[in-house]
Design a protein around this motif. Structure first.
Motif, PDB file in Angstrom:
ATOM      1  N   MET A 168       0.825  -1.206   0.000  1.00 50.46           N
ATOM      2  CA  MET A 168       0.000   0.000   0.000  1.00 50.46           C
ATOM      3  C   MET A 168       0.864   1.263   0.000  1.00 50.46           C
ATOM      4  SD  MET A 168      -3.128   0.856   2.505  1.00 50.46           S
ATOM      5  CE  MET A 168      -2.776   2.415   3.249  1.00 50.46           C
ATOM      6  N   ILE A 169       0.452   2.226  -0.788  1.00 53.90           N
ATOM      7  CA  ILE A 169       1.248   3.447  -0.881  1.00 53.90           C
ATOM      8  C   ILE A 169       0.969   4.360   0.310  1.00 53.90           C
ATOM      9  CG2 ILE A 169       1.540   5.565  -2.237  1.00 53.90           C
ATOM     10  CD1 ILE A 169       0.964   3.430  -4.645  1.00 53.90           C
ATOM     11  N   LYS A 170       2.041   4.798   0.961  1.00 61.28           N
ATOM     12  CA  LYS A 170       1.875   5.636   2.157  1.00 61.28           C
ATOM     13  C   LYS A 170       2.688   6.919   2.070  1.00 61.28           C
ATOM     14  CE  LYS A 170       0.665   2.646   5.976  1.00 61.28           C
ATOM     15  NZ  LYS A 170       1.176   1.885   7.105  1.00 61.28           N
ATOM     16  N   PHE A 171       2.058   7.986   2.553  1.00 62.84           N
ATOM     17  CA  PHE A 171       2.767   9.250   2.674  1.00 62.84           C
ATOM     18  C   PHE A 171       2.990   9.481   4.159  1.00 62.84           C
ATOM     19  CE2 PHE A 171       0.339   9.374  -1.247  1.00 62.84           C
ATOM     20  CZ  PHE A 171       1.362   9.622  -2.145  1.00 62.84           C
ATOM     21  N   HIS A 172       4.238   9.588   4.570  1.00 62.69           N
ATOM     22  CA  HIS A 172       4.556   9.638   5.992  1.00 62.69           C
ATOM     23  C   HIS A 172       4.688  11.074   6.487  1.00 62.69           C
ATOM     24  CE1 HIS A 172       5.017   5.268   6.208  1.00 62.69           C
ATOM     25  NE2 HIS A 172       5.452   5.380   4.978  1.00 62.69           N
ATOM     26  N   LYS A 173       5.909  11.550   6.667  1.00 64.87           N
ATOM     27  CA  LYS A 173       6.017  12.860   7.330  1.00 64.87           C
ATOM     28  C   LYS A 173       6.332  14.015   6.378  1.00 64.87           C
ATOM     29  CE  LYS A 173      10.743  11.897   8.549  1.00 64.87           C
ATOM     30  NZ  LYS A 173      11.723  11.580   9.539  1.00 64.87           N
ATOM     31  N   LEU A 174       6.249  15.201   6.947  1.00 63.21           N
ATOM     32  CA  LEU A 174       6.525  16.433   6.217  1.00 63.21           C
ATOM     33  C   LEU A 174       8.010  16.757   6.384  1.00 63.21           C
ATOM     34  CD1 LEU A 174       5.254  18.912   4.815  1.00 63.21           C
ATOM     35  CD2 LEU A 174       4.803  19.831   7.076  1.00 63.21           C
ATOM     36  N   LEU A 175       8.743  16.716   5.280  1.00 60.30           N
ATOM     37  CA  LEU A 175      10.202  16.905   5.377  1.00 60.30           C
ATOM     38  C   LEU A 175      10.630  18.357   5.221  1.00 60.30           C
ATOM     39  CD1 LEU A 175      11.998  14.047   3.444  1.00 60.30           C
ATOM     40  CD2 LEU A 175      11.623  14.295   5.892  1.00 60.30           C
ATOM     41  N   LEU A 176       9.864  19.117   4.472  1.00 59.10           N
ATOM     42  CA  LEU A 176      10.271  20.495   4.190  1.00 59.10           C
ATOM     43  C   LEU A 176       9.185  21.435   4.701  1.00 59.10           C
ATOM     44  CD1 LEU A 176      12.873  21.377   2.858  1.00 59.10           C
ATOM     45  CD2 LEU A 176      11.716  21.458   0.684  1.00 59.10           C
ATOM     46  N   PRO A 177       9.261  21.824   5.980  1.00 57.86           N
ATOM     47  CA  PRO A 177       8.149  22.562   6.603  1.00 57.86           C
ATOM     48  C   PRO A 177       8.246  24.075   6.427  1.00 57.86           C
ATOM     49  CG  PRO A 177       9.761  21.971   8.254  1.00 57.86           C
ATOM     50  CD  PRO A 177      10.350  21.576   6.923  1.00 57.86           C
ATOM     51  N   LEU A 178       8.767  24.524   5.300  1.00 55.59           N
ATOM     52  CA  LEU A 178       8.950  25.971   5.130  1.00 55.59           C
ATOM     53  C   LEU A 178       7.830  26.544   4.259  1.00 55.59           C
ATOM     54  CD1 LEU A 178      12.773  25.744   4.501  1.00 55.59           C
ATOM     55  CD2 LEU A 178      11.620  26.195   6.658  1.00 55.59           C
ATOM     56  N   GLU A 179       7.410  27.761   4.587  1.00 49.04           N
ATOM     57  CA  GLU A 179       6.197  28.318   3.975  1.00 49.04           C
ATOM     58  C   GLU A 179       6.232  28.352   2.448  1.00 49.04           C
ATOM     59  OE1 GLU A 179       8.278  31.982   5.468  1.00 49.04           O
ATOM     60  OE2 GLU A 179       6.203  32.608   5.245  1.00 49.04           O
ATOM     61  N   LYS A 180       7.421  28.619   1.876  1.00 50.07           N
ATOM     62  CA  LYS A 180       7.455  28.782   0.411  1.00 50.07           C
ATOM     63  C   LYS A 180       7.179  27.477  -0.333  1.00 50.07           C
ATOM     64  CE  LYS A 180      11.721  30.135   0.701  1.00 50.07           C
ATOM     65  NZ  LYS A 180      13.130  30.400   0.704  1.00 50.07           N
ATOM     66  N   PHE A 181       7.163  26.380   0.403  1.00 53.76           N
ATOM     67  CA  PHE A 181       6.849  25.100  -0.230  1.00 53.76           C
ATOM     68  C   PHE A 181       5.395  24.684  -0.016  1.00 53.76           C
ATOM     69  CE2 PHE A 181      11.385  25.191   0.362  1.00 53.76           C
ATOM     70  CZ  PHE A 181      11.845  24.754  -0.873  1.00 53.76           C
ATOM     71  N   HIS A 182       4.633  25.524   0.705  1.00 48.00           N
ATOM     72  CA  HIS A 182       3.264  25.110   1.047  1.00 48.00           C
ATOM     73  C   HIS A 182       2.209  26.204   0.923  1.00 48.00           C
ATOM     74  CE1 HIS A 182       4.762  21.230   2.339  1.00 48.00           C
ATOM     75  NE2 HIS A 182       5.750  21.862   2.928  1.00 48.00           N
ATOM     76  N   ILE A 183       2.624  27.458   0.934  1.00 48.32           N
ATOM     77  CA  ILE A 183       1.635  28.552   0.872  1.00 48.32           C
ATOM     78  C   ILE A 183       1.723  29.227  -0.502  1.00 48.32           C
ATOM     79  CG2 ILE A 183       0.847  30.685   1.961  1.00 48.32           C
ATOM     80  CD1 ILE A 183       0.854  28.646   4.082  1.00 48.32           C
ATOM     81  N   PRO A 184       0.623  29.233  -1.270  1.00 46.68           N
ATOM     82  CA  PRO A 184       0.650  29.964  -2.546  1.00 46.68           C
ATOM     83  C   PRO A 184       0.934  31.443  -2.287  1.00 46.68           C
ATOM     84  CG  PRO A 184      -1.351  28.623  -2.353  1.00 46.68           C
ATOM     85  CD  PRO A 184      -0.695  28.631  -1.002  1.00 46.68           C
ATOM     86  N   ASP A 185       1.778  32.038  -3.111  1.00 48.30           N
ATOM     87  CA  ASP A 185       2.107  33.448  -2.941  1.00 48.30           C
ATOM     88  C   ASP A 185       2.081  34.123  -4.314  1.00 48.30           C
ATOM     89  OD1 ASP A 185       3.127  35.924  -2.481  1.00 48.30           O
ATOM     90  OD2 ASP A 185       5.049  35.247  -1.658  1.00 48.30           O
ATOM     91  N   PHE A 186       0.964  34.819  -4.586  1.00 44.98           N
ATOM     92  CA  PHE A 186       0.777  35.380  -5.931  1.00 44.98           C
ATOM     93  C   PHE A 186       1.529  36.694  -6.128  1.00 44.98           C
ATOM     94  CE2 PHE A 186      -2.753  32.459  -5.288  1.00 44.98           C
ATOM     95  CZ  PHE A 186      -2.538  31.639  -6.381  1.00 44.98           C
ATOM     96  N   THR A 187       2.130  37.186  -5.060  1.00 46.79           N
ATOM     97  CA  THR A 187       2.889  38.424  -5.220  1.00 46.79           C
ATOM     98  C   THR A 187       4.204  38.159  -5.959  1.00 46.79           C
ATOM     99  OG1 THR A 187       4.025  38.120  -3.099  1.00 46.79           O
ATOM    100  CG2 THR A 187       1.974  39.402  -3.068  1.00 46.79           C
ATOM    101  N   ARG A 188       4.609  36.893  -5.990  1.00 45.96           N
ATOM    102  CA  ARG A 188       5.888  36.560  -6.621  1.00 45.96           C
ATOM    103  C   ARG A 188       5.794  36.385  -8.129  1.00 45.96           C
ATOM    104  NH1 ARG A 188       7.515  32.111  -2.457  1.00 45.96           N
ATOM    105  NH2 ARG A 188       6.323  30.889  -3.937  1.00 45.96           N
ATOM    106  N   ILE A 189       4.573  36.349  -8.667  1.00 48.46           N
ATOM    107  CA  ILE A 189       4.436  36.099 -10.110  1.00 48.46           C
ATOM    108  C   ILE A 189       3.619  37.195 -10.793  1.00 48.46           C
ATOM    109  CG2 ILE A 189       4.783  33.598 -10.113  1.00 48.46           C
ATOM    110  CD1 ILE A 189       1.855  33.168  -9.854  1.00 48.46           C
ATOM    111  N   PRO A 190       3.890  37.461 -12.085  1.00 47.40           N
ATOM    112  CA  PRO A 190       3.165  38.504 -12.814  1.00 47.40           C
ATOM    113  C   PRO A 190       1.658  38.223 -12.835  1.00 47.40           C
ATOM    114  CG  PRO A 190       4.940  37.577 -14.162  1.00 47.40           C
ATOM    115  CD  PRO A 190       4.870  36.768 -12.917  1.00 47.40           C
ATOM    116  N   SER A 191       0.851  39.292 -12.874  1.00 46.46           N
ATOM    117  CA  SER A 191      -0.595  39.119 -12.709  1.00 46.46           C
ATOM    118  C   SER A 191      -1.228  38.296 -13.835  1.00 46.46           C
ATOM    119  CB  SER A 191      -1.285  40.469 -12.577  1.00 46.46           C
ATOM    120  OG  SER A 191      -1.099  41.189 -13.783  1.00 46.46           O
ATOM    121  N   ASN A 192      -0.689  38.393 -15.062  1.00 43.90           N
ATOM    122  CA  ASN A 192      -1.296  37.591 -16.142  1.00 43.90           C
ATOM    123  C   ASN A 192      -1.096  36.098 -15.892  1.00 43.90           C
ATOM    124  OD1 ASN A 192       1.471  38.036 -16.587  1.00 43.90           O
ATOM    125  ND2 ASN A 192       1.287  37.562 -18.752  1.00 43.90           N
TER     126      ASN A 192
END
Ligand SMILES: [Zn+2]
Length: 337
Positions: free
Chosen positions: A1-25
């Motif tokens: 069975m396929i399992k997803f265990h723990k969170l290895l990279l707990p930093l915000e830039k890997f989990h929170i969308p941030d639209f200020t970093r990309i052009p509006s189009n």
């Protein structure tokens, strides 16, 4: 069975969308895609690793442009990959679509982009790498899978080689036609006959079943032919370099190993710069299980190094996936992240 265990990279830039970093189009297109993902329009399936591994740790739930994307690391071989995975049809449509080009590649129109690629002679370094192992002249047959409008083939055409590119994006195929570069719609499944050189320029990492594709490609390689494979090297975990079109994140170790699974021997592996490497492969049998352990140790070491560096820079930590939109990817698992 396929399992997803723990969170290895707990930093915000890997989990929170941030639209200020990309052009509006681009942001509008990303928002639209994210809403579709959140509304479960696409079915994502937990999938075994290429090594057969079924246990994964979570790395990221957004990509570099804030597209919701589950990225994990295989606990057995260390290969980073998208998982659970969108369907093969999803990727097929994505690679044919305008959305992909507009989010990930283009800041101007497609034709302008293609003309630029023609001018910068991007295939020159491929020709140089290949020529060390193969004389390129008018009796050489060259194919490229995922060729775009065929810009990489031009230096080979200039040497007199018979070339053919295969590309999913119809607009790219049309543009190739307009500028007289032989490119047809399709992929490795459309190869006919045998070739001296087959090029996969950042294409293997986007293939849904890369080992199977390599086996098919090797079937169309002359006995003394070579395959050129370039791959993105994205294991800098202080920046989010993950992207939806890329399904697998290879390293020199894993490229060698998975190449061997398709009966290919590495002749040369070399970094072109910090973010890119390539391998030249020929047909043959070779097996080295140790490469998988080396890949795991290598990836873990880099994760640790960059994670620690980032923590020192006071990046905000994500304590669990409860408050991030990407939690939907792991809703069905029992473990808490
Ligand atoms: Zn694996």
């Amino acid at each position: 069975m396929i399992k997803f265990h723990k969170l290895l990279l707990p930093l915000e830039k890997f989990h929170i969308p941030d639209f200020t970093r990309i052009p509006s189009n681009k942001a509008d297109l990303v928002q639209k895609l994210n809403n579709e993902i959140l509304s479960n329009k696409y079915r994502l399936l937990p999938t075994k690793c290429l090594c057969g591994g079924q246990d994964f740790d979570i790395i990221a739930t957004v990509d570099k442009y804030s597209v919701l994307l589950p990225t994990v690391m295989c606990r057995t071989c260390g290969t980073i990959q998208t998982n659970p995975r969108f369907s093969e049809l999803f990727y097929k449509e994505l690679f044919q679509s305008d959305t992909l080009n507009k989010i990930y590649y283009l800041d101007e129109d497609l034709e302008h982009f293609v003309l630029q690629q023609f001018t910068i002679n991007s295939g020159q370094h491929i020709l140089k790498a290949v020529e060390k192992y193969k004389i390129i002249n008018d009796s050489t047959k060259v194919a490229e899978i995922g060729s775009g409008a065929g810009w990489n083939l031009i230096p080979f055409i200039n040497k007199g080689a018979q070339v053919l590119g295969f590309e999913h994006n119809k607009d790219m195929v049309q543009l190739a036609k307009k500028y007289n570069v032989p490119v047809v719609a399709g992929d490795e499944n459309n190869l006919v006959g045998e070739y001296d050189v087959i090029i996969l320029n950042y294409a293997l990492e986007r293939m849904y079943k890369p080992i199977l594709s390599l086996l098919k490609i090797a079937d169309h390689l002359k006995s003394n032919g070579i395959i050129y494979i370039s791959a993105s090297f994205n294991l800098y975990f202080n920046q989010n370099l993950f992207s939806l079109p890329q399904i697998f994140y290879f390293t020199p170790y894993s490229l060698k190993y998975f190449g061997s699974e398709a009966n290919l021997i590495p002749v040369k592996i070399e970094f072109l710069n910090n973010y890119t490497f390539y391998g030249i492969f020929k047909k043959g049998f070779y097996h080295n299980q140790e490469l998988l352990n080396q890949n795991l140790a290598f990836t873990k070491k880099r994760l640790k190094k960059y994670n620690l560096l980032e923590t020192l820079r006071l990046s905000k930590k994500i304590k669990s996936l409860n408050n991030v939109p990407g939690k939907i990817f792991f809703n069905q698992t029992n473990e808490k992240f």
